[in-house]
Write a protein that holds these residues in place. Sequence first.
Motif, short mmCIF file in Angstrom:
data_model
loop_
_atom_site.label_atom_id
_atom_site.label_comp_id
_atom_site.label_asym_id
_atom_site.label_seq_id
_atom_site.Cartn_x
_atom_site.Cartn_y
_atom_site.Cartn_z
N ALA A 26 0.58 -1.15 0.11
CA ALA A 26 0.07 -0.11 -0.18
C ALA A 26 1.26 1.17 -0.17
CB ALA A 26 -1.16 0.03 1.55
N VAL A 27 2.19 1.40 0.52
CA VAL A 27 2.84 2.67 1.45
C VAL A 27 3.39 2.43 -1.13
CG1 VAL A 27 4.97 3.19 2.25
CG2 VAL A 27 2.95 2.37 3.73
N ALA A 28 3.87 1.46 -1.56
CA ALA A 28 4.64 1.70 -2.22
C ALA A 28 4.34 1.97 -3.44
CB ALA A 28 5.27 0.37 -2.33
N LEU A 29 2.33 1.79 -3.29
CA LEU A 29 1.67 2.06 -4.67
C LEU A 29 1.09 3.90 -4.02
CD1 LEU A 29 -0.37 -1.07 -4.36
CD2 LEU A 29 0.33 -0.21 -5.98
N ALA A 30 1.11 4.08 -3.07
CA ALA A 30 1.17 5.70 -3.01
C ALA A 30 2.13 5.89 -3.62
CB ALA A 30 0.80 5.72 -1.46
N ASN A 31 3.10 5.77 -3.21
CA ASN A 31 4.52 6.78 -3.28
C ASN A 31 5.02 6.55 -5.09
OD1 ASN A 31 5.56 7.12 -1.04
ND2 ASN A 31 6.71 5.35 -0.99
N ALA A 32 4.13 5.42 -5.35
CA ALA A 32 4.44 5.21 -6.95
C ALA A 32 3.26 6.07 -7.94
CB ALA A 32 4.01 4.10 -7.98
N GLY A 33 2.69 6.86 -6.89
CA GLY A 33 1.34 8.20 -7.41
C GLY A 33 -0.09 7.58 -7.30
N CYS A 34 -0.71 6.27 -6.92
CA CYS A 34 -1.82 6.44 -6.66
C CYS A 34 -2.13 6.73 -5.45
CB CYS A 34 -1.92 4.36 -6.67
SG CYS A 34 -0.90 3.48 -7.81
N VAL A 35 -3.27 6.96 -5.15
CA VAL A 35 -4.18 7.00 -4.46
C VAL A 35 -5.08 5.68 -4.30
CG1 VAL A 35 -7.07 8.48 -3.48
CG2 VAL A 35 -5.51 9.28 -5.64
N THR A 49 -0.24 2.52 8.36
CA THR A 49 -0.37 3.22 7.60
C THR A 49 -0.28 4.56 6.84
OG1 THR A 49 -1.17 2.60 4.83
CG2 THR A 49 0.69 1.12 6.12
N SER A 50 0.66 5.38 6.57
CA SER A 50 -0.19 6.88 5.83
C SER A 50 -0.37 6.87 4.75
CB SER A 50 0.67 7.81 6.13
OG SER A 50 2.33 7.32 5.62
N ALA A 51 -0.13 5.79 4.17
CA ALA A 51 -0.98 5.50 2.69
C ALA A 51 -2.27 5.65 2.18
CB ALA A 51 0.16 4.38 2.01
N VAL A 52 -2.59 5.11 3.17
CA VAL A 52 -4.36 4.69 3.05
C VAL A 52 -4.85 5.77 3.44
CG1 VAL A 52 -6.85 2.86 3.39
CG2 VAL A 52 -4.01 2.44 3.16
N GLN A 53 -6.07 6.28 2.20
CA GLN A 53 -6.81 8.39 2.41
C GLN A 53 -8.01 7.07 2.60
OE1 GLN A 53 -6.17 10.74 -1.21
NE2 GLN A 53 -4.72 10.78 -1.08
#
Length: 415
Positions: A26-35, A49-53
């Motif tokens: 999830a973090v890696a996908l957010a870093n790649a530019g995904c919501v 994680t901080s990735a999940v909106q």
Amino acid sequence: MEVWSKLSPTVLIVATQHWFPTARLAVALANAGCVVEAVCPDSHPVCATSAVQRLHAYKGLAPVRSLAKAIESAKPDLIVPGDDLSTHYLHLLYRRALESGTAGAPICAVIERSLGSPASFSVVESRDAFMQQAEEEGIRVPKTRAIPNLGALRQWIAEFGYPAVLKADGTSGGYGVRIVHTVEKAERAFRALQAPPLLARAVKRALINRDRSLIWPSLLRRRSAVSVQTFVEGHDATSTVACWRGNVLGALHFQVINKRYASGPATVMRWIDNACMSEAVAKMVRRLNLSGVHGFDFILHAQSGDAYLIEINPRTTQVGHLTLGMGRDLPAALYAAVTGTPIQPARKLTDNDTIALFPQEWMRDPNSPFLQSAYHDVPSGEPELLRSCIRSGQKQNALNTQQRFDQALARVPRT
């Protein structure tokens, strides 16, 4: 708004079982530019994680309905299952949505776009069917056969001998695998693997782990399909790929150096460049017309070094989040596929070929030399996830007793 939608695709993580690698992806996908949004139990590591909106409610006793509501709300461009059970529920949801006609068309479309051809769904869930198709592709595989009863098992043993490897469909982490050397142990293992989960185990998982996935199989007395394979002496290896409409976009190939236990998940892995593994993966991705993230397990023969394909994992694996350069950055590959843009890999994490997975190797042995010599994959940029990992590690000694109890229950012969 149209440009933002194209360059910031929404990815829905489906995570039904508590597994740290899902949070890392999830973090890696957010870093790649995904919501990134997620549907998962409220105590899942992905919540740390901080990735999940946005989080969507997951009901363990109504999993398919939970997934349908999450998809309808998130309207994702891509769905990524974080474990085998999540994939199974997405397959069930697809079939139900298909039966509902026009009303279910949007759900069918996004599941098909995310996982690949629906014709492959039954194949990736059946160890026997998958191995048959791999053999038809000319891939080197161990002999494999579905075993419906004890008579078929005895016939297999008479034909191929020992050791034999029994595997139950729908299991992971080595819990559904038994290597047997006698007919008595083979029959006992078959009964245990085929039997429905004990209610005591299902209740324990629900109350302590907040995982209700075993409740219905236990109450409804659902039996697992079991297959048997010839044993290949050698070293474990694994591939994880990002693929799109039958084409491999990025791949990670590793030899397993350490495992948590004999038939369990890897804790230390070494990156390898293996042409046979690459070719086998490409053939199966094309044959099954796969999309998304998939894992493939191999045995590298002890004498010849030949790669034997032994199974598929139709979801992300422990290494799916690693960004190791061009051709080896799966989140960047998925982002590019969804947006129709060129692949732009993230900064390479390390030049060290050996990866000590966190918290897996640390939980296996806090004094492991690999924590110093290998690249120790600690999520230092995610403090809450790191704390969650550490808390789990601190509980490991207490959990070991419970895990041994679980394993003992799984091996109890039942009719």
